[in-house]
Design a protein around this motif. Sequence first.
Motif, short mmCIF file in Angstrom:
data_model
loop_
_atom_site.label_atom_id
_atom_site.label_comp_id
_atom_site.label_asym_id
_atom_site.label_seq_id
_atom_site.Cartn_x
_atom_site.Cartn_y
_atom_site.Cartn_z
N UNK A 145 30.13 -9.23 -19.44
CA UNK A 145 29.10 -10.12 -19.44
C UNK A 145 28.90 -10.79 -17.95
N UNK A 146 27.47 -10.73 -17.58
CA UNK A 146 27.23 -11.70 -16.14
C UNK A 146 27.86 -12.92 -16.13
N UNK A 159 10.95 -8.75 3.35
CA UNK A 159 11.87 -9.01 2.70
C UNK A 159 12.15 -7.97 1.52
N UNK A 160 13.14 -7.11 1.34
CA UNK A 160 13.34 -6.19 0.23
C UNK A 160 14.92 -6.35 -0.37
N UNK A 161 14.85 -6.14 -1.65
CA UNK A 161 16.16 -6.64 -2.16
C UNK A 161 16.44 -5.35 -2.96
N UNK A 162 17.96 -5.50 -3.42
CA UNK A 162 18.46 -4.63 -4.43
C UNK A 162 18.00 -4.95 -5.87
N UNK A 163 17.39 -3.54 -6.49
CA UNK A 163 16.85 -3.90 -7.74
C UNK A 163 17.71 -2.83 -8.39
N UNK A 164 17.13 -2.19 -9.56
CA UNK A 164 17.97 -1.47 -10.50
C UNK A 164 17.09 0.02 -10.53
N UNK A 173 27.49 -5.51 -11.15
CA UNK A 173 27.55 -5.87 -12.62
C UNK A 173 28.98 -5.60 -13.10
N UNK A 174 29.61 -4.75 -12.37
CA UNK A 174 31.08 -4.51 -13.06
C UNK A 174 31.92 -5.77 -12.42
N UNK A 175 31.60 -6.35 -11.42
CA UNK A 175 32.15 -7.73 -11.11
C UNK A 175 31.60 -8.90 -11.76
N UNK A 176 30.80 -8.72 -12.72
CA UNK A 176 30.40 -9.77 -13.37
C UNK A 176 29.06 -10.59 -12.74
N UNK A 177 28.46 -9.80 -11.73
CA UNK A 177 27.31 -10.44 -11.05
C UNK A 177 25.99 -9.48 -11.38
N UNK A 178 25.02 -10.10 -11.82
CA UNK A 178 23.87 -9.70 -12.21
C UNK A 178 22.75 -9.68 -11.22
N UNK A 179 22.40 -8.57 -10.73
CA UNK A 179 21.31 -8.60 -9.78
C UNK A 179 20.00 -9.10 -10.24
N UNK A 203 23.63 -17.18 -6.19
CA UNK A 203 23.68 -16.98 -4.76
C UNK A 203 23.30 -15.72 -4.35
N UNK A 204 22.94 -16.11 -2.95
CA UNK A 204 22.19 -14.77 -2.47
C UNK A 204 23.34 -14.09 -1.28
N UNK A 205 23.47 -12.88 -1.65
CA UNK A 205 24.58 -11.95 -0.85
C UNK A 205 23.72 -11.48 0.55
N UNK A 206 24.30 -11.58 1.53
CA UNK A 206 23.64 -11.14 2.66
C UNK A 206 24.60 -10.03 3.34
#
Length: 252
Positions: A145-146, A159-164, A173-179, A203-206
């Motif tokens: 669970x996230x 600006x572009x971001x990671x989606x699904x 997600x497997x680290x518990x972080x929901x994008x 958090x914003x991951x850069x």
Amino acid sequence: MTRTLRDDLGHEVVLPDDPVCRVVSLVPSLTEAVAETAPEVLVGATDWCTRPADLDVTRVRGTKNPDRSAIAALRPDLVIANKEENRELDVRRLRADGIPVWVTDIETVPQALASMRRLLVEVAGWDEPRWLVEAERLWAGPVPEARARVVVPIWRDPWMVVGRPTFTADLLARLGLGVDTAGEEGRYPHVDVERLDGAGVDLVLLPDEPYVFTEGDGPEAFSRTATRLVNGRLITWYGPSLVEAWTALADL
């Protein structure tokens, strides 16, 4: 004698019965995987293939504009490509030149591990690499669970971001972080930075690739959200980096 196998996209690829002994890789992740598994067979790679650091093979230009003449001159038993990284047009042209091309399709960690095992062991005929066994052990299990929501920009202006669905989103997600994409759909949607900053994420991951975010280029755009620089290879590459990523990203 030859054998015929179907790649991740279902295309028939004719290969020698013997283990593959000359490979050109058009994917940085897979270049690293081959170099860690059977370095003596790697004869060509793109300019973007930066791992291992001492890689000394013929360069065949970029992932989106490979030099077909240079590839043909290397007489590869197999060229390795990826659905996302490489253009279908280039794959078709290489095949029309009589060069076997194996295309991978990777959008999740389990898919990456299964695809690499098939490529390296079944297709290429090499011994099972230890790093792959370890990566499979580390990343086994269900998606938790996230525990936090993150935004992962991959470009700015626009600006572009990671989606699904994407490999990076599944890995996090497997680290518990929901994008989070501030409500935009798609694999890599364009989103105004003001919306990203106001999305209420934790958090914003850069990352430092494909856009090279740095201390002075990226964090200043977010006044309401915490930011953290991250090694882009660890969240976007599949291969030996998965072993390192499990530990290095545990404290995100």
